[in-house]
Design an enzyme around this catalytic site. Structure first.
Site, PDB file in Angstrom:
ATOM      1  N   GLY A 152       0.853  -1.204   0.112  1.00  0.00           N
ATOM      2  CA  GLY A 152      -0.049   0.057   0.011  1.00  0.00           C
ATOM      3  C   GLY A 152       0.738   1.205   0.005  1.00  0.00           C
ATOM      4  O   GLY A 152       1.989   1.041  -0.496  1.00  0.00           O
ATOM      5  N   ARG A 153       0.394   2.263   0.457  1.00  0.00           N
ATOM      6  CA  ARG A 153       1.035   3.418   0.478  1.00  0.00           C
ATOM      7  C   ARG A 153       2.324   3.634   1.241  1.00  0.00           C
ATOM      8  O   ARG A 153       3.400   4.066   0.844  1.00  0.00           O
ATOM      9  CB  ARG A 153       0.235   4.733   1.067  1.00  0.00           C
ATOM     10  CG  ARG A 153      -0.907   5.154   0.140  1.00  0.00           C
ATOM     11  CD  ARG A 153      -1.909   5.864   1.013  1.00  0.00           C
ATOM     12  NE  ARG A 153      -2.559   5.150   2.178  1.00  0.00           N
ATOM     13  CZ  ARG A 153      -4.071   5.132   2.206  1.00  0.00           C
ATOM     14  NH1 ARG A 153      -4.860   5.808   1.431  1.00  0.00           N
ATOM     15  NH2 ARG A 153      -4.222   4.374   3.330  1.00  0.00           N
ATOM     16  N   ILE A 154       2.389   3.003   2.477  1.00  0.00           N
ATOM     17  CA  ILE A 154       3.524   2.651   3.112  1.00  0.00           C
ATOM     18  C   ILE A 154       4.667   1.784   2.517  1.00  0.00           C
ATOM     19  O   ILE A 154       5.615   2.165   2.405  1.00  0.00           O
ATOM     20  CB  ILE A 154       3.265   2.644   4.739  1.00  0.00           C
ATOM     21  CG1 ILE A 154       2.250   3.690   5.277  1.00  0.00           C
ATOM     22  CG2 ILE A 154       4.686   2.667   5.624  1.00  0.00           C
ATOM     23  CD1 ILE A 154       2.129   3.308   6.787  1.00  0.00           C
ATOM     24  N   ARG A 174      -2.809  -8.886  -1.741  1.00  0.00           N
ATOM     25  CA  ARG A 174      -3.660  -9.387  -2.123  1.00  0.00           C
ATOM     26  C   ARG A 174      -3.795  -9.727  -3.733  1.00  0.00           C
ATOM     27  O   ARG A 174      -4.140 -10.890  -4.235  1.00  0.00           O
ATOM     28  CB  ARG A 174      -5.051  -8.837  -1.881  1.00  0.00           C
ATOM     29  CG  ARG A 174      -5.755  -9.462  -0.200  1.00  0.00           C
ATOM     30  CD  ARG A 174      -6.667  -8.651   0.120  1.00  0.00           C
ATOM     31  NE  ARG A 174      -6.453  -7.238   0.284  1.00  0.00           N
ATOM     32  CZ  ARG A 174      -7.033  -6.241   0.621  1.00  0.00           C
ATOM     33  NH1 ARG A 174      -8.092  -6.607   1.107  1.00  0.00           N
ATOM     34  NH2 ARG A 174      -6.722  -5.053   0.984  1.00  0.00           N
ATOM     35  N   THR A 175      -3.359  -8.684  -4.402  1.00  0.00           N
ATOM     36  CA  THR A 175      -3.433  -8.595  -5.657  1.00  0.00           C
ATOM     37  C   THR A 175      -2.136  -7.956  -6.092  1.00  0.00           C
ATOM     38  O   THR A 175      -1.568  -7.173  -5.594  1.00  0.00           O
ATOM     39  CB  THR A 175      -4.392  -8.060  -6.460  1.00  0.00           C
ATOM     40  OG1 THR A 175      -4.535  -6.674  -6.029  1.00  0.00           O
ATOM     41  CG2 THR A 175      -5.897  -8.659  -6.301  1.00  0.00           C
ATOM     42  N   ARG A 231       1.253  -4.273  12.728  1.00  0.00           N
ATOM     43  CA  ARG A 231       0.508  -4.613  13.826  1.00  0.00           C
ATOM     44  C   ARG A 231       1.131  -5.802  14.422  1.00  0.00           C
ATOM     45  O   ARG A 231       1.585  -6.927  13.638  1.00  0.00           O
ATOM     46  CB  ARG A 231      -0.910  -4.920  13.451  1.00  0.00           C
ATOM     47  CG  ARG A 231      -1.682  -3.410  13.370  1.00  0.00           C
ATOM     48  CD  ARG A 231      -1.899  -2.888  14.375  1.00  0.00           C
ATOM     49  NE  ARG A 231      -2.787  -1.450  14.404  1.00  0.00           N
ATOM     50  CZ  ARG A 231      -2.230  -0.176  14.161  1.00  0.00           C
ATOM     51  NH1 ARG A 231      -1.088  -0.251  13.871  1.00  0.00           N
ATOM     52  NH2 ARG A 231      -2.852   0.789  14.077  1.00  0.00           N
ATOM     53  N   ASP A 255       8.715  -3.168  15.788  1.00  0.00           N
ATOM     54  CA  ASP A 255       7.940  -1.874  16.490  1.00  0.00           C
ATOM     55  C   ASP A 255       6.657  -2.140  16.963  1.00  0.00           C
ATOM     56  O   ASP A 255       6.084  -1.385  17.597  1.00  0.00           O
ATOM     57  CB  ASP A 255       7.913  -0.750  15.226  1.00  0.00           C
ATOM     58  CG  ASP A 255       7.464   0.505  15.814  1.00  0.00           C
ATOM     59  OD1 ASP A 255       7.959   0.890  16.818  1.00  0.00           O
ATOM     60  OD2 ASP A 255       6.843   1.174  15.238  1.00  0.00           O
ATOM     61  N   GLU A 260       0.705  -4.966  23.329  1.00  0.00           N
ATOM     62  CA  GLU A 260       1.239  -3.624  23.710  1.00  0.00           C
ATOM     63  C   GLU A 260       0.819  -3.204  24.975  1.00  0.00           C
ATOM     64  O   GLU A 260      -0.354  -3.399  25.003  1.00  0.00           O
ATOM     65  CB  GLU A 260       1.546  -2.927  22.613  1.00  0.00           C
ATOM     66  CG  GLU A 260       2.177  -3.159  21.394  1.00  0.00           C
ATOM     67  CD  GLU A 260       2.013  -2.414  20.201  1.00  0.00           C
ATOM     68  OE1 GLU A 260       1.499  -1.289  20.156  1.00  0.00           O
ATOM     69  OE2 GLU A 260       2.414  -2.719  18.870  1.00  0.00           O
ATOM     70  N   HIS A 278       6.447   0.905  19.375  1.00  0.00           N
ATOM     71  CA  HIS A 278       5.519   1.553  18.384  1.00  0.00           C
ATOM     72  C   HIS A 278       5.650   2.946  18.236  1.00  0.00           C
ATOM     73  O   HIS A 278       4.881   3.696  18.526  1.00  0.00           O
ATOM     74  CB  HIS A 278       4.095   1.268  19.142  1.00  0.00           C
ATOM     75  CG  HIS A 278       2.823   1.205  18.008  1.00  0.00           C
ATOM     76  ND1 HIS A 278       1.769   0.430  18.262  1.00  0.00           N
ATOM     77  CD2 HIS A 278       2.967   1.961  16.913  1.00  0.00           C
ATOM     78  CE1 HIS A 278       1.214   0.567  17.196  1.00  0.00           C
ATOM     79  NE2 HIS A 278       1.934   1.529  16.123  1.00  0.00           N
ATOM     80  N   GLY A 280       6.345   4.141  14.746  1.00  0.00           N
ATOM     81  CA  GLY A 280       6.551   4.329  13.596  1.00  0.00           C
ATOM     82  C   GLY A 280       5.971   5.830  13.184  1.00  0.00           C
ATOM     83  O   GLY A 280       6.679   6.335  12.205  1.00  0.00           O
TER      84      GLY A 280
HETATM   85  C1  8YV Z   1       0.155   5.303  16.092  1.00  0.00           C
HETATM   86  C2  8YV Z   1      -0.424   3.786  14.493  1.00  0.00           C
HETATM   87  O1  8YV Z   1       0.621   4.515  17.275  1.00  0.00           O
HETATM   88  O2  8YV Z   1      -1.139   4.916  12.661  1.00  0.00           O
HETATM   89  C3  8YV Z   1      -1.100   3.990  13.152  1.00  0.00           C
HETATM   90  O3  8YV Z   1      -2.140   3.110  12.740  1.00  0.00           O
HETATM   91  O4  8YV Z   1      -0.300   2.668  14.975  1.00  0.00           O
HETATM   92  C4  8YV Z   1       0.387   4.933  14.887  1.00  0.00           C
HETATM   93  O5  8YV Z   1       0.651   5.592  13.988  1.00  0.00           O
HETATM   94  C5  8YV Z   1      -1.148   5.729  16.706  1.00  0.00           C
HETATM   95  O6  8YV Z   1      -2.046   5.646  15.952  1.00  0.00           O
HETATM   96  C6  8YV Z   1      -1.282   7.169  17.236  1.00  0.00           C
HETATM   97  O7  8YV Z   1      -2.555   7.454  17.869  1.00  0.00           O
END
Ligand code: 8YV
Length: 315
Positions: A152-154, A174-175, A231, A255, A260, A278, A280
């Protein structure tokens, strides 16, 4: 005019809290802190603010008959029962795109940390071990094979960065995305078998639960390094711990975790694992952009306009 009532499902980011307080009557974690008081105000709650890790169940949504919108400050919304929200006519929004750079930067940073043993190098110098001899040699990252789970985007932002390291890039999703110049594999196991680094950046939720299991780790092999910036639920954590303990894979950089902020002692004990809490999207600039977008989505909704970034299911 009275301000709409908003339930903050977790303590709001200090970058978002002032904007929420200006426009809403904020009830912070009242559903957990004081269920009786919560029951009294529940019929008035018109908005929920949460983060990427927030759990917003169908049961909670059903308790809120006046609920109109759930604004998530995060790109992931796997903790939200979107089907229940939609069934009750509730809009769900998130904050995509503004965090792509940060998460991709961290993925590359974790790959470098795992390959070049940067946390161990830091400890080596700090603990005064250098005068006794050099550190063991590490692994070269440039030119290695990276497999990206989720394009995806990331995922695409990670691939762009990996290309600058001269890495050979392949992915699974998925595709196949035929517009992209990267090699597609139909399954995580097939991708892992052809990767030195396996980077996980797919959404969480039921569809990807334990996608990275013992079989995928075996395919990644004794020289392979697993990186997870998605995740915790996407990786079978017990299978990962066993694979690391038994040398089935070479190392991991993580991460995100299954439970968590609790990280299993067995994982923390492993020297070939790099751990992050976590982070990111955890830079000031990006968290500000996420907070602003989470707020704008609420503001637009209560101004009678369409929020900027509804989740795909609500578009
Ligand atoms: C943050 C994240 O931990 O964007 C997400 O899905 O897991 C992280 O960027 C979180 O959402 C901060 O509120």
């Amino acid at each position: 005019m009275t301000k709409p009532d908003l339930l903050a499902i977790a303590k709001p980011s200090p970058l978002l809290a002032p904007q929420l307080a200006a426009d809403f009557t904020v009830h912070e974690r009242l559903h957990e802190a004081d269920p009786a008081a919560f029951a009294a105000i529940a019929p008035r709650i018109r908005a929920i603010a949460g983060g990427g890790e927030s759990r917003i169940t169908g049961e909670l949504i059903a308790q809120l008959p006046a609920l109109e919108i759930i604004s998530i400050m995060g790109v992931g919304y796997d903790g939200v029962d979107v089907a229940a929200a939609k069934a009750q006519g509730v809009m769900v929004t998130h904050t995509p795109d503004v965090l792509n750079d940060d998460v991709a930067d961290l993925a590359i940073g974790l790959m470098l940390c795992a390959a070049r043993q940067l946390p161990a190098a830091d400890r080596f110098v700090r603990e005064g071990r250098w005068p006794a001899g050099a550190m063991p040699l590490a692994r070269k990252m440039s030119g290695a094979r990276v497999g990206i789970v989720g394009m995806g985007r990331i995922g695409q932002a990670i691939a762009l960065r990996a290309a600058a390291f001269g890495m050979r890039i392949a992915y699974t999703a998925r595709t196949a995305k035929t517009a992209l110049p990267y090699l597609y594999h139909p399954s995580p196991a097939a991708l892992a078998a052809e990767s030195d680094f396996l980077v996980v950046i797919t959404p969480g939720g039921a569809a990807t639960r334990k996608l990275i299991d013992a079989e995928v780790l075996r395919a990644l092999g004794t020289n392979g390094i697993l990186v997870n910036v998605a995740r915790g639920s996407v990786v079978d954590e017990s299978a990962l711990i066993e694979a690391l303990e038994q040398g089935v894979i070479a190392g991991a950089a993580l991460d995100v975790f299954e439970n968590e902020p609790n990280v299993p002692e067995r994982l923390r004990a492993l020297p070939q694992v790099v751990l992050a809490p976590h982070i990111g999207s955890a830079t000031t600039a990006t968290r500000q952009a996420m907070a602003d977008l989470a707020y704008v989505n609420l503001r637009e909704h209560f101004a009678g306009r369409r929020p900027q970034t509804p989740v795909p299911e609500c578009r």
